[in-house]
Design a protein around this motif. Structure first.
Motif, PDB file in Angstrom:
ATOM      1  N   ARG A 254       1.180  -1.870   0.231  1.00  0.00           N
ATOM      2  CA  ARG A 254      -0.168  -0.176   0.147  1.00  0.00           C
ATOM      3  C   ARG A 254       0.702   1.435   0.467  1.00  0.00           C
ATOM      4  O   ARG A 254       0.495   2.381  -0.799  1.00  0.00           O
ATOM      5  CB  ARG A 254      -0.655   0.100   1.218  1.00  0.00           C
ATOM      6  N   PHE A 255       2.171   0.980   0.589  1.00  0.00           N
ATOM      7  CA  PHE A 255       2.634   2.319   1.190  1.00  0.00           C
ATOM      8  C   PHE A 255       3.483   2.478  -0.268  1.00  0.00           C
ATOM      9  O   PHE A 255       3.814   3.655  -0.930  1.00  0.00           O
ATOM     10  CB  PHE A 255       3.638   1.961   2.019  1.00  0.00           C
ATOM     11  N   LYS A 256       3.774   1.598  -0.718  1.00  0.00           N
ATOM     12  CA  LYS A 256       4.941   1.795  -2.135  1.00  0.00           C
ATOM     13  C   LYS A 256       3.587   2.609  -3.634  1.00  0.00           C
ATOM     14  O   LYS A 256       3.855   3.139  -3.797  1.00  0.00           O
ATOM     15  CB  LYS A 256       4.906   0.221  -2.760  1.00  0.00           C
ATOM     16  N   GLU A 257       3.012   2.431  -3.474  1.00  0.00           N
ATOM     17  CA  GLU A 257       1.446   3.069  -4.087  1.00  0.00           C
ATOM     18  C   GLU A 257       0.896   4.539  -4.079  1.00  0.00           C
ATOM     19  O   GLU A 257       0.516   5.293  -4.724  1.00  0.00           O
ATOM     20  CB  GLU A 257       0.549   2.224  -3.957  1.00  0.00           C
ATOM     21  N   LEU A 258       1.538   5.201  -2.030  1.00  0.00           N
ATOM     22  CA  LEU A 258       1.116   5.974  -2.070  1.00  0.00           C
ATOM     23  C   LEU A 258       3.021   7.349  -2.352  1.00  0.00           C
ATOM     24  O   LEU A 258       2.390   8.780  -1.766  1.00  0.00           O
ATOM     25  CB  LEU A 258       0.755   6.184  -0.341  1.00  0.00           C
ATOM     26  N   THR A 259       3.484   7.036  -1.743  1.00  0.00           N
ATOM     27  CA  THR A 259       4.755   7.833  -1.970  1.00  0.00           C
ATOM     28  C   THR A 259       6.075   6.775  -2.663  1.00  0.00           C
ATOM     29  O   THR A 259       6.037   5.902  -2.700  1.00  0.00           O
ATOM     30  CB  THR A 259       4.888   7.139  -0.529  1.00  0.00           C
ATOM     31  N   ASP A 260       7.097   7.886  -2.857  1.00  0.00           N
ATOM     32  CA  ASP A 260       8.169   7.535  -3.087  1.00  0.00           C
ATOM     33  C   ASP A 260       9.149   7.830  -2.363  1.00  0.00           C
ATOM     34  O   ASP A 260      10.450   7.776  -2.885  1.00  0.00           O
ATOM     35  CB  ASP A 260       8.556   8.784  -4.556  1.00  0.00           C
ATOM     36  N   LYS A 261       9.139   7.609  -1.260  1.00  0.00           N
ATOM     37  CA  LYS A 261      10.044   7.889   0.289  1.00  0.00           C
ATOM     38  C   LYS A 261      10.296   5.777   0.191  1.00  0.00           C
ATOM     39  O   LYS A 261       9.411   5.082  -0.040  1.00  0.00           O
ATOM     40  CB  LYS A 261       9.538   8.439   1.704  1.00  0.00           C
ATOM     41  N   ALA A 262      11.302   6.139   1.144  1.00  0.00           N
ATOM     42  CA  ALA A 262      12.141   4.617   1.581  1.00  0.00           C
ATOM     43  C   ALA A 262      10.690   4.477   1.962  1.00  0.00           C
ATOM     44  O   ALA A 262      10.579   5.441   3.491  1.00  0.00           O
ATOM     45  CB  ALA A 262      13.629   4.839   2.068  1.00  0.00           C
ATOM     46  N   ILE A 263      10.502   2.966   2.284  1.00  0.00           N
ATOM     47  CA  ILE A 263      10.573   2.121   3.310  1.00  0.00           C
ATOM     48  C   ILE A 263      11.142   1.264   4.181  1.00  0.00           C
ATOM     49  O   ILE A 263      11.481   0.758   4.031  1.00  0.00           O
ATOM     50  CB  ILE A 263       9.089   1.383   2.249  1.00  0.00           C
ATOM     51  N   VAL A 264      10.306   2.487   5.725  1.00  0.00           N
ATOM     52  CA  VAL A 264      11.069   0.779   6.614  1.00  0.00           C
ATOM     53  C   VAL A 264       9.886   0.624   7.618  1.00  0.00           C
ATOM     54  O   VAL A 264       8.927   0.932   7.865  1.00  0.00           O
ATOM     55  CB  VAL A 264      11.612   2.001   7.313  1.00  0.00           C
ATOM     56  N   VAL A 265      10.430  -0.022   7.748  1.00  0.00           N
ATOM     57  CA  VAL A 265       9.347  -1.909   8.609  1.00  0.00           C
ATOM     58  C   VAL A 265       9.605  -2.252   9.730  1.00  0.00           C
ATOM     59  O   VAL A 265      10.958  -2.851   9.624  1.00  0.00           O
ATOM     60  CB  VAL A 265       8.389  -2.031   8.095  1.00  0.00           C
TER      61      VAL A 265
END
Length: 337
Positions: A254-265
């Motif tokens: 979902r986040f990949k669809e919403l942002t171009d920022k790096a994703i941290v989990v």
């Protein structure tokens, strides 16, 4: 260092040097308790800044040995108001915030110097992320998992609450800032505006909590929350922390669809924290082997920073680190093929 762009490249370079996905450390309070620390207290792990700073350094070193590329400081629940409520002066409170960063930096530097002496080491020079827990974490009533701060908690109140802590932590010299368990759009906006108002030059990430696998604890959609963050070039990464592991894959997608920022989990072990009775409740709990299986899927889905939160340990981080470094991302495998 010169300029905001140079600072921002710190995180990008770390991710690249780690092979496209860097490893964040794991549950800090969990490891303190394993060593006998008693932290059932409104200050939680920050209590050790007062009582046992050497134990904090020991835990940082354990996570570095496990392969962590990023150390998160012990300041999650360290607030000026919290320390002052214990009878400390404002100067003493600020000194403890500064100490949280200094301890992590000292641990990192000590570890890195030792490893550089050994040829063929497999470690990156770790970065230190200063933890900034949500307003709900300070309240110690579980509201970081509900987002219900009440009508009296305004945007300005949240900025006032975080401002001086942010200033002190930045002055202490971390490499990054980590805003953690943010439960609503309002606090995300407060974080973004503070970064702009204080002209913060080091990279930041903002991580939300999540209790349903779909939205922020407040009920607001992540689109609403990320729309605020996407407007800021002060935030380098966004993601989720202290949510159950089985929520994470769909949230990354979902986040990949919403942002171009790096994703941290960096999720917890799957157990559920009851902020009212202040204990972990039995629930789905995933061991290191299962956590690694999740982590590989998260990396392949696009996460650039992966670690653990509450109830994970150096063993968990070591397993993640070995697995991520041993296997290429699915996208890379396809390109090679």
């Amino acid at each position: 260092m010169g300029g905001e762009k140079t600072h921002a490249l710190l995180l990008e370079d770390l991710i690249e040097n780690a092979g496209g996905c860097a490893v964040v450390d794991g549950g800090f309070a969990t490891q303190l308790e394993k060593h006998g620390a008693s932290i059932n207290d409104p200050l939680w792990s920050a209590l050790c800044l007062i009582k046992d700073p050497d134990l904090i350094k020991r835990v940082h070193l354990e996570y570095l040995e496990a392969g962590a590329d990023i150390l998160v400081t012990s300041s999650y629940q360290a607030t000026l108001a919290g320390f002052q409520s214990r009878g400390l002066s404002i100067e003493e409170a600020e000194s403890l915030l500064e100490k949280s960063v200094k301890i992590a930096v000292e641990a990192r530097d000590k570890f890195w110097v030792a490893k550089k002496r050994n040829s063929g080491h497999n470690y990156n020079g770790a970065l230190v992320a200063a933890s900034i827990g949500s307003y709900g974490a300070y309240l110690a009533d579980g509201s970081e998992y509900s987002g219900n701060y009440g009508v009296k908690v305004t945007l300005e109140k949240l900025k006032d609450f975080h401002r001086r802590r942010l200033q002190v932590l930045v002055e202490a010299g971390p490499d990054l800032l980590a805003f953690e368990t943010i439960p609503n759009k309002l606090e995300a906006q407060a974080c973004v505006e503070l970064l702009e108002e204080e002209n913060i030059q080091i990279p930041s990430w903002i991580c939300f909590s999540c209790v349903d696998g779909e939205s922020a604890p407040s009920g607001e959609s992540f689109k609403e929350c990320l729309d605020v963050i996407n407007k800021s070039n002060k935030v380098s990464a966004v993601g989720i922390n202290c949510a159950p592991p089985h929520f994470i894959l769909s949230l990354i997608q979902r986040f990949k669809e919403l942002t171009d920022k790096a994703i941290v989990v960096y999720p917890n072990s799957g157990e559920i924290w009851d902020g009212t009775v202040k204990k972990w409740l039995p629930s789905k709990c995933f061991d290191d082997e299962k956590f690694v299986q999740f982590a590989l899927k998260w990396r392949d889905a696009g996460a650039k920073l992966i670690g653990g939160c509450c109830r994970t340990t150096p063993s968990t981080v070591q397993s993640i680190s070995k697995a991520l470094k041993a296997r290429k991302p699915v996208s890379n495998i396809r390109q090679i093929a």
